[in-house]
Design a protein around this motif. Structure first.
Motif, mmCIF file in Angstrom:
data_model
loop_
_atom_site.group_PDB
_atom_site.id
_atom_site.type_symbol
_atom_site.label_atom_id
_atom_site.label_comp_id
_atom_site.label_asym_id
_atom_site.label_seq_id
_atom_site.Cartn_x
_atom_site.Cartn_y
_atom_site.Cartn_z
ATOM 1 N N PRO A 39 0.840 -1.137 -0.032
ATOM 2 C CA PRO A 39 -0.243 -0.294 -0.254
ATOM 3 C C PRO A 39 0.876 1.225 0.020
ATOM 4 O O PRO A 39 1.713 1.415 0.782
ATOM 5 N N GLY A 40 0.516 2.086 -1.147
ATOM 6 C CA GLY A 40 1.073 3.294 -0.935
ATOM 7 C C GLY A 40 2.661 3.240 -1.531
ATOM 8 O O GLY A 40 3.376 4.282 -2.105
ATOM 9 N N GLU A 41 3.245 2.005 -2.017
ATOM 10 C CA GLU A 41 4.432 1.901 -2.618
ATOM 11 C C GLU A 41 4.346 2.123 -4.226
ATOM 12 O O GLU A 41 3.097 1.806 -4.860
ATOM 13 N N ARG A 42 5.518 2.530 -4.642
ATOM 14 C CA ARG A 42 5.938 2.569 -6.267
ATOM 15 C C ARG A 42 6.737 2.102 -6.680
ATOM 16 O O ARG A 42 7.932 1.698 -5.733
ATOM 17 N N ALA A 43 6.950 1.624 -7.781
ATOM 18 C CA ALA A 43 8.033 0.765 -8.316
ATOM 19 C C ALA A 43 8.132 1.250 -10.038
ATOM 20 O O ALA A 43 7.160 1.323 -10.812
ATOM 21 N N VAL A 44 9.463 1.275 -10.611
ATOM 22 C CA VAL A 44 9.548 1.474 -11.853
ATOM 23 C C VAL A 44 9.775 0.096 -12.546
ATOM 24 O O VAL A 44 10.414 -0.831 -12.187
ATOM 25 N N VAL A 45 8.894 -0.160 -13.665
ATOM 26 C CA VAL A 45 8.668 -1.417 -14.241
ATOM 27 C C VAL A 45 8.972 -1.361 -15.677
ATOM 28 O O VAL A 45 8.246 -0.644 -16.367
ATOM 29 N N GLY A 46 9.803 -2.128 -16.278
ATOM 30 C CA GLY A 46 10.101 -2.255 -17.607
ATOM 31 C C GLY A 46 9.238 -2.684 -18.421
ATOM 32 O O GLY A 46 8.375 -3.558 -18.156
ATOM 33 N N THR A 47 9.183 -2.280 -19.855
ATOM 34 C CA THR A 47 7.996 -2.983 -20.832
ATOM 35 C C THR A 47 8.769 -3.825 -21.784
ATOM 36 O O THR A 47 7.921 -4.648 -22.684
ATOM 37 N N GLY A 48 10.049 -3.718 -21.785
ATOM 38 C CA GLY A 48 10.609 -4.777 -22.722
ATOM 39 C C GLY A 48 10.731 -4.183 -24.050
ATOM 40 O O GLY A 48 11.019 -4.928 -24.899
ATOM 41 N N VAL A 49 10.260 -2.845 -24.318
ATOM 42 C CA VAL A 49 10.315 -2.522 -25.667
ATOM 43 C C VAL A 49 10.715 -0.943 -25.547
ATOM 44 O O VAL A 49 10.901 -0.178 -24.864
ATOM 45 N N ALA A 50 11.689 -0.550 -26.885
ATOM 46 C CA ALA A 50 12.029 0.823 -27.313
ATOM 47 C C ALA A 50 11.393 0.928 -28.753
ATOM 48 O O ALA A 50 11.184 0.163 -29.376
#
Length: 145
Positions: A39-50
């Motif tokens: 709860p309340g946490e954030r994370a940077v997540v890759g999408t595997g595309v450029a």
């Protein structure tokens, strides 16, 4: 109208972005890793595309309404802007807005939508005073309910 977008798949185990239905504005982006957001946490997540966009276009990363309504997961900087000159991996900053439950996302889950739009560049001209308008400088809440 179709816009030609070059795409480099950085993770061959994930699908390319795609539209779920005819007429959809956003193409789904997928998570490269499992993620748990407390709860309340954030994370940077890759999408595997450029991607490489043509000049005059930008891509905007929007939250998915299903993640927001079911789990309270949204994007911190929505919409995120991908400029035509950017060539790195598209990554999204997910945020769990739920105050009690953790959100668990798996590799391959749809985590955001990519909307491609034509954009104009502005020429800024400094002036001593702006022309008048009906609204004027009235800000937040100035139009009532």
């Amino acid at each position: 109208m179709n816009v030609e977008v070059l795409i480099h798949r950085l993770d061959t185990g994930l699908p390319l972005p795609g539209y779920a239905h005819p007429g959809d504005a956003g193409a789904d982006l997928y998570a490269v890793t499992d993620v748990e957001l407390l709860p309340g946490e954030r994370a940077v997540v890759g999408t595997g595309v450029a991607i490489a966009l043509p000049d005059g276009y930008a891509a905007f990363v929007h939250p998915r309404s299903g993640l927001a309504s079911k789990y309270g997961v949204t994007l911190v900087n929505a919409p995120g802007t991908v400029d035509a000159g950017y060539r790195g991996e598209i990554r999204v900053t997910l945020l769990n807005t739920d105050t009690k439950e953790a959100a668990r996302l798996k590799r391959g889950d749809r985590i955001a939508q990519l909307v491609i739009q034509r954009v104009e560049r502005a020429s800024f001209h400094e002036v001593e005073r702006l022309p008048g308008s009906v609204r004027g400088a009235n800000g937040f809440g100035s139009t009532g309910r």
